[in-house]
Design an enzyme around this catalytic site. Structure first.
Site, mmCIF file in Angstrom:
data_model
loop_
_atom_site.group_PDB
_atom_site.id
_atom_site.type_symbol
_atom_site.label_atom_id
_atom_site.label_comp_id
_atom_site.label_asym_id
_atom_site.label_seq_id
_atom_site.Cartn_x
_atom_site.Cartn_y
_atom_site.Cartn_z
ATOM 1 N N ARG A 115 0.887 -1.102 -0.192
ATOM 2 C CA ARG A 115 0.073 0.141 0.011
ATOM 3 C C ARG A 115 0.779 1.038 0.167
ATOM 4 N NH1 ARG A 115 -5.596 1.314 3.513
ATOM 5 N NH2 ARG A 115 -6.054 -0.141 1.820
ATOM 6 N N HIS A 142 -7.500 0.764 -6.568
ATOM 7 C CA HIS A 142 -7.536 -0.175 -5.461
ATOM 8 C C HIS A 142 -8.385 -1.255 -5.842
ATOM 9 C CE1 HIS A 142 -7.937 -1.367 -1.215
ATOM 10 N NE2 HIS A 142 -8.781 -0.238 -0.920
ATOM 11 N N GLN A 145 -10.097 -4.132 -3.831
ATOM 12 C CA GLN A 145 -11.422 -3.442 -3.231
ATOM 13 C C GLN A 145 -12.508 -3.906 -4.236
ATOM 14 O OE1 GLN A 145 -12.151 -2.256 -0.100
ATOM 15 N NE2 GLN A 145 -14.199 -2.704 -0.838
ATOM 16 N N ASP A 237 -17.493 6.767 -1.562
ATOM 17 C CA ASP A 237 -16.191 6.678 -0.892
ATOM 18 C C ASP A 237 -15.818 7.964 -0.127
ATOM 19 O OD1 ASP A 237 -13.815 5.546 0.012
ATOM 20 O OD2 ASP A 237 -12.708 6.091 -1.855
ATOM 21 N N CYS A 276 -16.370 1.127 0.358
ATOM 22 C CA CYS A 276 -15.261 0.278 0.626
ATOM 23 C C CYS A 276 -14.907 0.306 2.296
ATOM 24 C CB CYS A 276 -13.907 0.567 -0.085
ATOM 25 S SG CYS A 276 -13.591 2.560 0.153
ATOM 26 N N ARG A 304 -13.236 -9.046 0.835
ATOM 27 C CA ARG A 304 -11.901 -8.753 0.526
ATOM 28 C C ARG A 304 -11.134 -10.130 0.794
ATOM 29 N NH1 ARG A 304 -9.791 -3.601 0.828
ATOM 30 N NH2 ARG A 304 -8.004 -4.659 0.251
HETATM 31 N N1 NVA Z 1 -10.049 6.670 -1.502
HETATM 32 C C1 NVA Z 1 -9.852 5.993 -0.061
HETATM 33 C C2 NVA Z 1 -10.010 4.651 0.106
HETATM 34 C C3 NVA Z 1 -9.619 3.893 1.465
HETATM 35 C C4 NVA Z 1 -10.078 2.690 1.661
HETATM 36 C C5 NVA Z 1 -8.211 6.382 0.381
HETATM 37 O O1 NVA Z 1 -7.592 6.464 -0.755
HETATM 38 O O2 NVA Z 1 -8.118 6.926 1.464
HETATM 39 N N1 CP Z 2 -11.436 -0.616 2.268
HETATM 40 C C1 CP Z 2 -10.057 -0.608 2.790
HETATM 41 O O1 CP Z 2 -9.154 -0.803 1.911
HETATM 42 O O2 CP Z 2 -9.971 -0.520 4.095
HETATM 43 P P1 CP Z 2 -8.497 -0.183 4.750
HETATM 44 O O3 CP Z 2 -8.034 1.233 4.583
HETATM 45 O O4 CP Z 2 -9.016 -0.468 6.297
HETATM 46 O O5 CP Z 2 -7.543 -1.419 4.436
#
Ligand code: NVA
Ligand code: CP
Length: 319
Positions: A115, A142, A145, A237, A276, A304
């Protein structure tokens, strides 16, 4: 049973998931079919020992609950060992080049789950690694997801090809990934965002081109009601993604894009609501919708685990 499931499978060994752009519709469908089967058959021995003796490293530059735990459990449930690196405590936090990290870790483990803030970082990691790299979220995508979301739509709506999905809110990593998977699976995806927060033009163009080949469609608009009208699945989101938390101006520009009961009423009465998570109640979604009868967000979170098990199995097992 496993043999029957995989009898006509496409071969995915050694493949990475950095963006679903790299995966064909057939490959994505295979992963979803296996995920559905694994969800129904969690204790099959061939699955439980499929990755015995292997290790998968997990590196997170940004916070995570679902991705971190579901990947760790997925790795363990296939018999492999997760190796969790703390970004700040590793040499990455002190500036060791990603190219070197990729080559070193490739000598120890069989795959990398990453990540990162910057999508390019994961692309560089993939370029230099000699093992599969799995994108656990970047600013641009993502993929795991939306694989989970596709499984959730399949379970609740009953089909994917021809399904109508509306995404309302920030044109972010989730919007990009919904357009890509929707196009690959022949879905009709409508994205509603303010012009300033539209999804990346190159991703929209790519998804529209893909959709032409699958019978799907991708539309980007500014009116949330138009996007949601007749939809079978409505998704949103956070208004402000990780790393950009201070943007109050963005939050107020996105306020008219909140998913509330009034907006959900424009969708099909049987429509499901997806998010998500983590969610900000009262911001991008009301408490009423998030906790309401149409919300499937916890099935989505569970899925997931199943899609990640499926991808790990297909890419890393010796089957
Ligand atoms: N769009 C959000 C998704 C979190 C799972 C982010 O990138 O923070
Ligand atoms: N939806 C998702 O990716 O959640 P986290 O940020 O908790 O991993």
């Amino acid at each position: 049973m496993v043999e029957r499931l995989l009898a006509n499978e496409v071969r995915l060994q050694g493949r990475s998931v950095v963006s679903l752009k790299d995966w064909s519709p057939t490959e994505i469908k295979q992963v979803l079919m296996t995920a559905k089967w694994m969800k129904a058959n969690p204790k099959v021995a061939e699955i439980q020992y499929a990755l015995k003796g292997k290790s998968v490293a997990m590196i997170f530059e940004l916070p995570s609950t679902r991705t971190r735990v579901s990947f760790q459990v997925a790795i363990q449930s296939l018999g492999a060992a997760p190796v969790i690196l703390d970004w700040q405590d590793s040499q990455l936090g002190r500036g060791e080049p990603i190219e070197d990290t990729a080559r070193v870790l490739s000598r120890y483990v069989e795959a990398l789950v990453v990540r990162a803030r910057n999508h390019q970082m994961v692309q560089t990691l993939q370029k230099w690694a000699t093992i599969p790299v799995f994108n656990a979220l970047t600013d641009a995508a993502h993929p795991f997801q939306v694989l989970a979301d596709a499984l959730t739509i399949w379970e609740h709506v009953g089909y994917l090809s021809g399904a109508k999905l509306a995404y309302v809110g920030d044109g972010n990593n989730m919007a990009n990934s919904y357009m890509i998977i929707g196009a690959k699976l022949g879905m009709h995806v409508r994205v509603a965002c303010p012009v300033e927060w539209s999804p990346a033009a190159d991703v929209v163009a790519y998804a529209q081109q893909e959709a032409e080949m699958t019978g799907g469609s991708i539309q980007v608009m500014t009116d949330p009601e138009q996007a949601v009208f007749g939809a079978e699945a409505v998704a949103t989101d956070v208004f402000v993604s990780m790393g950009n938390e201070d943007s109050d101006a963005k939050r107020s520009q996105l306020a008219p894009y909140q998913v509330n009961a009034q907006l959900m009423a424009k969708a099909k009465p049987t429509a499901i609501f997806l998010h998500c998570l983590p969610a900000h109640r009262g911001e991008e979604v009301t408490e009423e919708v998030l906790e309401g009868r149409q919300s499937v967000v916890f099935d989505e979170a569970e899925n997931r685990l199943h899609v990640q098990k499926s991808v790990l199995y297909h890419t890393l097992s010796e089957f």
